[in-house]
Design a protein around this motif. Sequence first.
Motif, PDB file in Angstrom:
ATOM      1  N   UNK A 108      -0.361  10.241   5.027  1.00  0.00           N
ATOM      2  CA  UNK A 108      -0.553  10.337   3.576  1.00  0.00           C
ATOM      3  C   UNK A 108      -2.023  10.529   3.225  1.00  0.00           C
ATOM      4  N   UNK A 109      -2.882   9.732   3.833  1.00  0.00           N
ATOM      5  CA  UNK A 109      -4.308   9.843   3.546  1.00  0.00           C
ATOM      6  C   UNK A 109      -4.861  11.187   4.005  1.00  0.00           C
ATOM      7  N   UNK A 110      -4.368  11.695   5.117  1.00  0.00           N
ATOM      8  CA  UNK A 110      -4.805  13.008   5.609  1.00  0.00           C
ATOM      9  C   UNK A 110      -4.410  14.121   4.640  1.00  0.00           C
ATOM     10  N   UNK A 111      -3.347  13.893   3.885  1.00  0.00           N
ATOM     11  CA  UNK A 111      -2.905  14.869   2.888  1.00  0.00           C
ATOM     12  C   UNK A 111      -3.572  14.634   1.532  1.00  0.00           C
ATOM     13  N   UNK A 112      -4.474  13.659   1.474  1.00  0.00           N
ATOM     14  CA  UNK A 112      -5.185  13.381   0.236  1.00  0.00           C
ATOM     15  C   UNK A 112      -4.390  12.586  -0.777  1.00  0.00           C
ATOM     16  N   UNK A 113      -3.383  11.866  -0.314  1.00  0.00           N
ATOM     17  CA  UNK A 113      -2.534  11.092  -1.222  1.00  0.00           C
ATOM     18  C   UNK A 113      -2.894   9.610  -1.159  1.00  0.00           C
ATOM     19  N   UNK A 114      -2.661   8.925  -2.259  1.00  0.00           N
ATOM     20  CA  UNK A 114      -2.846   7.475  -2.315  1.00  0.00           C
ATOM     21  C   UNK A 114      -1.622   6.823  -1.681  1.00  0.00           C
ATOM     22  N   UNK A 115      -1.872   5.859  -0.815  1.00  0.00           N
ATOM     23  CA  UNK A 115      -0.805   5.181  -0.080  1.00  0.00           C
ATOM     24  C   UNK A 115      -0.549   3.796  -0.675  1.00  0.00           C
ATOM     25  N   UNK A 116       0.718   3.467  -0.874  1.00  0.00           N
ATOM     26  CA  UNK A 116       1.058   2.110  -1.297  1.00  0.00           C
ATOM     27  C   UNK A 116       2.455   1.752  -0.805  1.00  0.00           C
ATOM     28  N   UNK A 117       2.666   0.449  -0.719  1.00  0.00           N
ATOM     29  CA  UNK A 117       3.963  -0.079  -0.284  1.00  0.00           C
ATOM     30  C   UNK A 117       4.471  -1.006  -1.374  1.00  0.00           C
ATOM     31  N   UNK A 118       5.729  -0.858  -1.696  1.00  0.00           N
ATOM     32  CA  UNK A 118       6.356  -1.757  -2.661  1.00  0.00           C
ATOM     33  C   UNK A 118       7.325  -2.675  -1.941  1.00  0.00           C
ATOM     34  N   UNK A 119       7.252  -3.930  -2.271  1.00  0.00           N
ATOM     35  CA  UNK A 119       8.226  -4.935  -1.831  1.00  0.00           C
ATOM     36  C   UNK A 119       8.326  -5.088  -0.318  1.00  0.00           C
ATOM     37  N   UNK A 120       7.194  -5.160   0.337  1.00  0.00           N
ATOM     38  CA  UNK A 120       7.196  -5.406   1.776  1.00  0.00           C
ATOM     39  C   UNK A 120       7.725  -6.818   2.020  1.00  0.00           C
ATOM     40  N   UNK A 121       8.709  -6.986   2.889  1.00  0.00           N
ATOM     41  CA  UNK A 121       9.230  -8.337   3.159  1.00  0.00           C
ATOM     42  C   UNK A 121       8.113  -9.259   3.641  1.00  0.00           C
ATOM     43  N   UNK A 122       8.149 -10.485   3.202  1.00  0.00           N
ATOM     44  CA  UNK A 122       7.077 -11.431   3.544  1.00  0.00           C
ATOM     45  C   UNK A 122       6.961 -11.643   5.046  1.00  0.00           C
ATOM     46  N   UNK A 123       8.063 -11.585   5.770  1.00  0.00           N
ATOM     47  CA  UNK A 123       7.994 -11.743   7.230  1.00  0.00           C
ATOM     48  C   UNK A 123       7.224 -10.592   7.871  1.00  0.00           C
ATOM     49  N   UNK A 124       7.381  -9.399   7.342  1.00  0.00           N
ATOM     50  CA  UNK A 124       6.647  -8.252   7.877  1.00  0.00           C
ATOM     51  C   UNK A 124       5.173  -8.326   7.475  1.00  0.00           C
ATOM     52  N   UNK A 125       4.897  -8.797   6.270  1.00  0.00           N
ATOM     53  CA  UNK A 125       3.509  -8.997   5.845  1.00  0.00           C
ATOM     54  C   UNK A 125       2.833 -10.045   6.730  1.00  0.00           C
ATOM     55  N   UNK A 126       3.567 -11.091   7.075  1.00  0.00           N
ATOM     56  CA  UNK A 126       3.026 -12.116   7.973  1.00  0.00           C
ATOM     57  C   UNK A 126       2.730 -11.542   9.354  1.00  0.00           C
ATOM     58  N   UNK A 127       3.610 -10.688   9.833  1.00  0.00           N
ATOM     59  CA  UNK A 127       3.415 -10.056  11.133  1.00  0.00           C
ATOM     60  C   UNK A 127       2.172  -9.155  11.107  1.00  0.00           C
ATOM     61  N   UNK A 128       1.994  -8.432  10.017  1.00  0.00           N
ATOM     62  CA  UNK A 128       0.808  -7.583   9.872  1.00  0.00           C
ATOM     63  C   UNK A 128      -0.457  -8.434   9.882  1.00  0.00           C
ATOM     64  N   UNK A 129      -0.398  -9.576   9.239  1.00  0.00           N
ATOM     65  CA  UNK A 129      -1.555 -10.476   9.230  1.00  0.00           C
ATOM     66  C   UNK A 129      -1.824 -11.012  10.629  1.00  0.00           C
TER      67      UNK A 129
END
Length: 95
Positions: free
Chosen positions: A57-78
């Motif tokens: 997305x960034x390579x195409x010049x677009x703004x990237x965002x995520x909606x409603x990421x599950x908290x368990x996946x957010x914890x894993x990312x952290x």
Amino acid sequence: MLVLPQELMQSQATACLRMLVQGLRSQTGSDAVVDASGLSRFDSSALAVLLEFRREALAMGKKFSIRSLPSRLADLAKLYGIDELLSSAAPTLVK
């Protein structure tokens, strides 16, 4: 808006990423929004898919965002130390 499937495990990662990138290329707007609200079963491959999609997305010049990421996946990312790569562009990261 592009939607993640209910299940995103290693065996589905390549196909899911291909689907997201194909959807991204067909969109004309300047935003690349991924809706993760339906994602209920996943492994760390889901993070790899999101990071690669972010890169595309960034390579195409677009703004990237995520909606409603599950908290368990957010914890894993952290835990992996990549939460800022996902959250810096996504004020609606966790539901």
